[in-house]
Design a protein around this motif. Structure first.
Motif, PDB file in Angstrom:
ATOM      1  N   SER A 134      36.616  27.136  33.002  1.00 20.87           N
ATOM      2  CA  SER A 134      35.322  27.810  33.058  1.00 20.87           C
ATOM      3  C   SER A 134      34.387  27.070  32.101  1.00 20.87           C
ATOM      4  O   SER A 134      34.771  26.791  30.959  1.00 20.87           O
ATOM      5  CB  SER A 134      35.459  29.275  32.632  1.00 20.87           C
ATOM      6  OG  SER A 134      34.204  29.925  32.652  1.00 20.87           O
TER       7      SER A 134
ATOM      8  N   LEU B 226      38.866  32.889  32.505  1.00 23.88           N
ATOM      9  CA  LEU B 226      37.921  32.129  33.318  1.00 23.88           C
ATOM     10  C   LEU B 226      36.769  32.971  33.860  1.00 23.88           C
ATOM     11  O   LEU B 226      35.655  32.467  34.023  1.00 23.88           O
ATOM     12  CB  LEU B 226      38.665  31.465  34.483  1.00 23.88           C
ATOM     13  CG  LEU B 226      39.820  30.526  34.119  1.00 23.88           C
ATOM     14  CD1 LEU B 226      40.376  29.878  35.384  1.00 23.88           C
ATOM     15  CD2 LEU B 226      39.369  29.463  33.128  1.00 23.88           C
ATOM     16  N   ASP B 227      37.020  34.230  34.144  1.00 26.84           N
ATOM     17  CA  ASP B 227      35.988  35.067  34.764  1.00 26.84           C
ATOM     18  C   ASP B 227      35.323  36.032  33.800  1.00 26.84           C
ATOM     19  O   ASP B 227      34.586  36.931  34.220  1.00 26.84           O
ATOM     20  CB  ASP B 227      36.603  35.873  35.923  1.00 26.84           C
ATOM     21  CG  ASP B 227      37.180  34.964  37.004  1.00 26.84           C
ATOM     22  OD1 ASP B 227      36.550  33.930  37.299  1.00 26.84           O
ATOM     23  OD2 ASP B 227      38.267  35.286  37.537  1.00 26.84           O
TER      24      ASP B 227
ATOM     25  N   THR C  40      32.382  34.187  27.578  1.00 28.38           N
ATOM     26  CA  THR C  40      31.334  33.161  27.669  1.00 28.38           C
ATOM     27  C   THR C  40      30.198  33.456  26.703  1.00 28.38           C
ATOM     28  O   THR C  40      29.734  32.569  25.976  1.00 28.38           O
ATOM     29  CB  THR C  40      30.792  33.076  29.107  1.00 28.38           C
ATOM     30  OG1 THR C  40      31.840  32.648  29.974  1.00 28.38           O
ATOM     31  CG2 THR C  40      29.634  32.100  29.196  1.00 28.38           C
TER      32      THR C  40
END
Length: 363
Positions: free
Chosen positions: A136, A272-273, A278
């Motif tokens: 990601s 990753l999601d 993030t």
């Protein structure tokens, strides 16, 4: 100071998401460039000055696949040739501006600012992890008021981390250990260091979700991939064998002799999601970048790159010195001098002080 950046090299000019049908002006390697995306989807780069009165073309408009100067309406095609003038029926013979070769490999727009004939002799560094579904990735860009080699050498050092970034490094790691290995080729330098077991600091725990009460081994590694690219990896080995890898890819492009564009992509092989992860990493790295940039700009304004490279060297500077030598060889070749070839030897540290086997990275 004299420019110390090789021109026979692909550099990042912009990111794909910066490109639109509005012209973008940017100074790259001391050259004023205008970039835009035409109606056919292709990115074009021209010297940012009209052939008539040197008006900046970045203050013009895009008409389908052509760029129209905002002063007298001189219209240029993708090759930089003027194909229309509003005030007369014929275009003066040979009226054109320089066009620069472009490669779009998202998220980056690469540009070649050296001799045109040499553009086909190489390709930009291959960065597969940035677009790999097993990772990601998010990006950010900034400018730093320092020579581009100061940025490269800063990232290749990292012995400063327990001082400059004390809150972000485990308390058990009071100083960065020596490199476990350094590998040098004609065009690249890479190193690895294994860190002692330590508990997680906040950013690591928040990002990975690992147990804060346990201790973990880490591997820190870096690579000078070209004068345009640096990659740093921070890996945490979990008890189940999984390796949590946080990678920063820095596309480093000189603006002038004393200023640098940095186009950073942060990639991870975990969570990753997760938008939360993030957002957390983005905020954390913004603070890291602020400290890094402030330090480099302070050193630059105080002594410049000449003063920077004139100091006493430490063991931790070995990778940076090898990268400096590679650049010196490239500059010598461009100038037509006979260079001293950089060493090709692989240096490894494997004595009793070595803290253990390297962590294997996934991806």
């Amino acid at each position: 100071m004299k420019a110390n950046y090789p021109k026979k090299c692909w550099y990042v000019a912009a990111t794909s998401d910066e490109m639109s049908q509005s012209p973008l002006g940017r100074r790259l390697l001391g050259e004023d460039v205008v970039l835009w995306r035409g109606a056919n989807g292709h990115v074009v780069a021209l010297r940012n000055r009209c052939a008539h009165r040197a008006f900046p073309l970045s203050h013009g408009t895009v008409d389908r696949d052509r760029l129209v100067c905002g002063y007298h309406g001189c219209t240029y095609d993708a090759d930089g040739t003027c194909v229309h003038i509003t005030s007369q029926p014929l275009v003066p013979t040979g009226m054109k501006v320089r066009a620069f070769p472009i490669r779009e490999e998202p998220p980056f727009i690469w540009i070649w600012l050296g001799p045109l004939a040499a553009a086909t002799t190489g390709r930009p560094p291959h960065l597969p992890w940035i677009n790999d579904r097993a990772w990601s990735t998010f990006g950010s860009t900034w400018k730093v008021g320092a020579n581009y080699m100061m940025a490269h050498e800063h990232y290749l050092d990292f012995s400063y981390a327990p001082i400059l970034h004390r809150p972000d490094i485990p308390e058990e790691i009071a100083g960065m250990p020596a490199f476990n290995d350094i590998e040098v080729t004609e065009t690249t330098v890479s190193y690895t260091r294994i860190l002692p077991h330590a508990k997680l600091v906040d950013w690591e725990a928040d990002a990975t979700g690992l147990d804060r009460l346990q201790t973990y081994q880490r591997r820190e590694s870096g690579m000078f991939a070209s004068p345009a690219v640096h990659r740093q990896q921070w890996e945490i080995a979990a008890p189940d064998g999984k390796v949590y890898n946080t990678t920063r890819t820095h596309a480093i492009t000189p603006e002038t002799e004393t200023s640098t564009h940095v186009f950073m992509q942060c990639s991870r092989n975990y969570a990753l999601d997760s938008d939360v992860v993030t957002t957390g990493l983005r905020s954390f790295l913004a603070e890291v970048t602020k400290r890094d940039s402030s330090t480099l700009e302070m050193a630059s304004s105080h002594a410049g790159y000449d003063g920077w490279r004139g100091g006493v060297e430490f063991q931790a500077d070995v990778a940076a010195l090898r990268a400096r030598r590679i650049v010196a060889v490239m500059l010598a070749i461009e100038a037509g001098r006979s260079p001293i070839r950089p060493g090709m030897a692989i240096t490894k540290r494997g004595d009793s002080q070595s803290p253990g086997k390297p962590v294997t990275a996934s991806g």
